[in-house]
Enzyme design. Structure first.
Site, short mmCIF file in Angstrom:
data_model
loop_
_atom_site.label_atom_id
_atom_site.label_comp_id
_atom_site.label_asym_id
_atom_site.label_seq_id
_atom_site.Cartn_x
_atom_site.Cartn_y
_atom_site.Cartn_z
N TYR A 1 -14.97 -11.96 0.39
CA TYR A 1 -15.69 -10.70 0.24
C TYR A 1 -16.97 -10.83 -0.57
CZ TYR A 1 -11.79 -7.95 1.95
OH TYR A 1 -10.86 -7.38 2.73
N ASP B 1 -7.10 -2.40 -6.97
CA ASP B 1 -7.77 -2.82 -5.82
C ASP B 1 -8.06 -4.34 -5.94
OD1 ASP B 1 -9.34 -2.08 -3.24
OD2 ASP B 1 -10.72 -3.44 -4.24
N ARG C 1 0.83 -1.21 0.03
CA ARG C 1 -0.01 0.16 0.00
C ARG C 1 0.88 1.26 -0.02
NH1 ARG C 1 -3.43 -0.90 4.79
NH2 ARG C 1 -4.71 -2.82 4.45
N ARG D 1 -6.93 11.56 -5.83
CA ARG D 1 -8.34 10.86 -5.09
C ARG D 1 -9.36 12.22 -5.34
NH1 ARG D 1 -12.48 9.95 -3.78
NH2 ARG D 1 -13.28 8.64 -2.29
N ARG E 1 -3.45 6.76 0.76
CA ARG E 1 -4.00 7.89 1.48
C ARG E 1 -2.95 8.81 2.36
NH1 ARG E 1 -9.24 5.76 4.34
NH2 ARG E 1 -8.08 3.85 4.25
#
Length: 337
Positions: free
Chosen positions: A137, A60, A10, A23, A14
């Site tokens: 998921y 992702d 990652r 973003r 962010r």
């Protein structure tokens, strides 16, 4: 190599102010993932900022189930949600293997654009979620605290889970092969939720399908050899089994001693890891001390890629990330002398 290479899971994300600006420009997380130009920009941001030894494709892990028609959404504060979770035999029978150059073509397109912009500065790592992690998921409909729906399905309808995992393994392999054809230099499989399982279940429902992916990969392309990495969060119990799959490297979470892991797997695989991501909240001097401990624990020689034991947290100070990377540059040469 004269020092230990370093990159982070990652690493484009962010915690970087430049990422947050892009973003905002994209309008949504999925818009960012599906726009090759913006995905390229954020992939390159950490490589431009830090002395890293690899770029990691910005995408992702849930792109495959989204391409299968499950309707992926990211809700603020709640994470990913699927409009159409997979709960019944009919749901699973309907699923097909998506063509990665059709509904997923934005990913190989991003790979090609990133490689044009990298111009060989560092290797580019592509990735996918593992079949088991994608299945969790898809059945739960999003994230979960206990993953009770898919675990109950294992006990009640194991053949149905195997059918789902088989389709996902073939989808992951096709997806990674499209990334390889587009130009990635290494491929990583993220098994985020393998650690949820019992030992017998892990081998049957997670590791076996990670191996099925590997057996389908085009690992030599036009004279290039594509190294492969398998990361199972919570997988320390099964390192020996993981090392026998044929993957070239294993990612370690922070709960496993990298020195003990090296003793257990020998030189069969390289090891990637494994600073606790929470250590990056500490002072730069404390971070430097932890980096040195991990380097010393692995010991002398090659076969170590310094990394975190999971992804970097979104509110980490970018200067602390820099302190970790520079500590690897400073301290690791003595272990390669």
């Amino acid at each position: 190599m004269e020092r230990t290479p370093v990159w982070m899971m990652r690493q484009a994300g962010r915690y970087l102010p430049e990422y947050r600006r892009v973003r905002e420009q994209a309008g949504s997380f999925m818009n960012l993932c599906t726009n090759p130009e913006l995905a390229c920009e954020v992939t390159l941001q950490p490589v431009d900022r830090y002395r890293l030894d690899a770029a990691i494709l910005f995408s992702d892990i849930l792109t495959i189930p989204d391409a299968m028609g499950l309707g992926l959404r990211f809700l603020e504060g709640e994470g990913p949600k699927f409009k159409h979770p997979v709960r019944t035999a009919e749901d699973i029978h309907r699923l097909g293997v998506p063509d990665p150059e059709d509904k997923l073509r934005y990913v190989p397109n991003a790979v090609r654009l990133i490689q044009q912009n990298l111009q060989g500065r560092v290797p580019l790592i592509g990735f996918s979620g593992s079949p088991w992690t994608l299945a969790t998921y898809m059945v739960e409909g999003g994230g979960s605290k206990d993953f009770r729906k898919i675990k109950a399905m294992i006990y009640e309808s194991p053949a149905l889970v195997h059918e789902l995992l088989g389709k996902l393994a073939d989808s992951v392999a096709a997806y990674l092969n499209a990334q390889i054809a587009a130009g990635i230099d290494a491929a990583m499989v993220f098994d985020t939720w393998g650690g949820l399982l019992t030992s017998a279940q892990y081998l049957e429902f997670s590791l076996a399908y990670a191996q099925r992916v590997l057996h389908q990969l085009n690992r030599q392309v036009e004279g290039r050899i594509i190294p492969t990495i398998l990361f199972t969060k919570g997988g320390g119990l099964w390192l020996e089994s993981m090392a026998h799959t044929g993957y070239d490297a294993l990612g370690l979470d922070w709960q496993t001693s990298i020195g003990q892991a090296r003793q257990r797997v020998g030189d069969k695989v390289a090891l990637q890891g494994n600073l606790d991501p929470v250590a990056l909240y500490a002072t730069p001097s404390a971070i430097r001390a932890e980096v040195k401990k991990i380097l010393a624990d692995f010991g002398h020689g090659t076969g170590h890629v310094f990394n975190l034991g999971h992804g970097v947290h979104p509110d980490i100070d970018p200067e602390h990330v820099g302190a970790m990377i520079e500590a690897v540059h400073e301290f690791s040469p003595e272990f390669h002398a």
